[in-house]
Design a protein around this motif. Structure first.
Motif, PDB file in Angstrom:
ATOM      1  N   ASP A 143      10.347   5.486  -2.366  1.00 55.69           N
ATOM      2  CA  ASP A 143      10.226   4.225  -3.061  1.00 55.69           C
ATOM      3  C   ASP A 143       9.031   4.285  -3.829  1.00 55.69           C
ATOM      4  O   ASP A 143       8.086   3.543  -3.610  1.00 55.69           O
ATOM      5  CB  ASP A 143      10.226   3.284  -1.950  1.00 55.69           C
ATOM      6  N   TYR A 145       8.427   2.346  -6.649  1.00 59.89           N
ATOM      7  CA  TYR A 145       8.104   1.154  -7.142  1.00 59.89           C
ATOM      8  C   TYR A 145       7.365   0.636  -5.907  1.00 59.89           C
ATOM      9  O   TYR A 145       6.270  -0.095  -5.934  1.00 59.89           O
ATOM     10  CB  TYR A 145       9.322   0.406  -7.288  1.00 59.89           C
ATOM     11  N   GLY A 146       7.698   0.589  -4.571  1.00 63.70           N
ATOM     12  CA  GLY A 146       7.114   0.255  -3.562  1.00 63.70           C
ATOM     13  C   GLY A 146       5.741   0.760  -3.386  1.00 63.70           C
ATOM     14  O   GLY A 146       4.934  -0.114  -3.027  1.00 63.70           O
ATOM     15  N   ARG A 149       3.405  -1.259  -5.726  1.00 71.24           N
ATOM     16  CA  ARG A 149       3.253  -2.554  -5.416  1.00 71.24           C
ATOM     17  C   ARG A 149       2.092  -2.599  -3.836  1.00 71.24           C
ATOM     18  O   ARG A 149       1.125  -3.283  -4.115  1.00 71.24           O
ATOM     19  CB  ARG A 149       4.451  -3.264  -4.717  1.00 71.24           C
ATOM     20  N   GLU A 150       2.136  -1.741  -3.258  1.00 67.95           N
ATOM     21  CA  GLU A 150       1.176  -1.575  -1.991  1.00 67.95           C
ATOM     22  C   GLU A 150      -0.016  -1.075  -2.711  1.00 67.95           C
ATOM     23  O   GLU A 150      -0.952  -1.806  -2.419  1.00 67.95           O
ATOM     24  CB  GLU A 150       1.633  -0.265  -1.108  1.00 67.95           C
ATOM     25  N   GLY A 183       5.713  -1.023 -10.562  1.00 66.46           N
ATOM     26  CA  GLY A 183       5.274  -1.600  -9.146  1.00 66.46           C
ATOM     27  C   GLY A 183       4.011  -2.191  -9.014  1.00 66.46           C
ATOM     28  O   GLY A 183       3.745  -3.237  -8.631  1.00 66.46           O
TER      29      GLY A 183
END
Length: 326
Positions: A143, A145-146, A149-150, A183
């Motif tokens: 993931d 994209y995730g 973001r993290e 992300g």
């Protein structure tokens, strides 16, 4: 005195012993079934295997367990999509019964299947675009994209809102870099942070960008590298000059290569987004064998990824992930 019946009986015993001996020591009567060998070709998007060390360990572990003959193939020129397509067709023609491809372009990899240039099963690495829609394809990915973001959330937590963020990447971005960057920016933009993007091919190297922080004096920034090559290059620039390093509040990136991990250990890199590459290699080969044998691979979902900092390197869980014995 031995009777005629006893002689016949002993003769029969002798014949049975000879037959048993031949059965146990030769294959003249019962031939030993040889295990099937599965030829699988792995074609990556890079010109070296520097970023595939743990992946190869997982791949080789699966190959040993499942009797697979694996050929690991790099490109002559990194990111050459046409060359990768040609290699995929060549490997199929030379006997590969399945292909594992880390595509330069996920859409192009999907089209290889759609227009019937590739008839053998294909496992696609790290691509959302090439989602399996037939019984001859499977996907192994993270993931990204995730992950972006993290990382963006960690930067927001650690650095004041006034600090701008520089985002470094090589020339043409692959799908993983694009998703990771999307992300990241989705979080940073929501925080109202100024983001400036730099591509190596356009800047002539990241040293010039870092020098510009000092002369004419842009000020302090946070830098995020979307790929391992950009991260290692930027870390090298900061190591060369304590003045340059003093203008970078934090250097972040993505990767599990030994050079990237070394820079995290030294404290040059502040934080890393990492992936379980060993499992990716193992599952890629396992999926290929399953499809060669006529099975359908339903997909693994997203494999594990984590954000780590220097103090996490020697935690047992991350040591096993980053330095697998194989």
């Amino acid at each position: 005195m031995i009777t005629k019946y006893e002689k016949l009986l002993w003769a029969a015993y002798g014949v049975v012993l000879v037959i048993l001996y031949m059965m146990s020591s030769t294959d003249l009567i019962i031939k030993e079934k040889k295990p099937e060998v599965y030829p699988v070709s792995v074609i990556v998007e890079d010109s070296t295997d520097d970023n595939y060390v743990n992946f190869r360990k997982g791949m080789e572990q699966a190959a040993m367990e499942m009797n697979v003959d694996v050929s690991f193939i790099t490109l002559y020129d990194s990111g050459d999509r046409k060359q990768q397509q040609e290699l995929a067709v060549r490997e199929q023609q030379e006997g590969a019964r399945a292909l594992v491809i880390a595509p330069v372009d996920g859409e192009e990899a999907a089209r290889l299947l759609e227009d019937d240039r590739i008839q053998v099963p294909v496992v696609i690495l790290g691509s959302e675009a090439a989602a399996p829609d037939t019984r001859v394809s499977a996907r192994i990915t993270f993931d990204y994209y995730g992950m972006g973001r993290e990382l963006g959330s960690r930067i927001v937590e650690k650095h004041g809102r006034e600090l701008p963020v520089y985002v470094f990447s090589q020339g043409q971005q692959g799908e993983a870099e694009q998703l990771f960057g999307d992300g990241l920016t989705s979080v940073l933009q929501a925080d109202g942070r100024e983001i400036t993007r730099f591509k190596r091919e356009e800047t002539g190297g990241f040293r010039k960008v870092v020098e510009g922080l000092v002369y004419p004096g842009v000020g302090r920034v946070v830098i995020v590298a979307l790929d391992q090559d950009s991260l290692v290059e930027t870390a090298g620039v900061l190591k060369d000059s304590s003045v340059y390093a003093s203008y970078v509040e934090g250097l972040y990136g993505r990767g599990t290569s030994i050079p990237a991990l070394n820079e995290l250990e030294r404290g040059i890199v502040e934080g890393l987004s990492i992936t379980d590459d060993f499992s990716a290699g193992y599952l890629a080969v396992k999926s290929a064998v399953r499809m060669i044998s006529g099975g359908f691979d339903p997909g693994q979902g997203y494999l594990a990824s984590h954000y780590i900092e220097r103090q996490d390197l020697h935690r047992e869980a991350y040591e096993k992930l980053l330095y697998p014995i194989g």
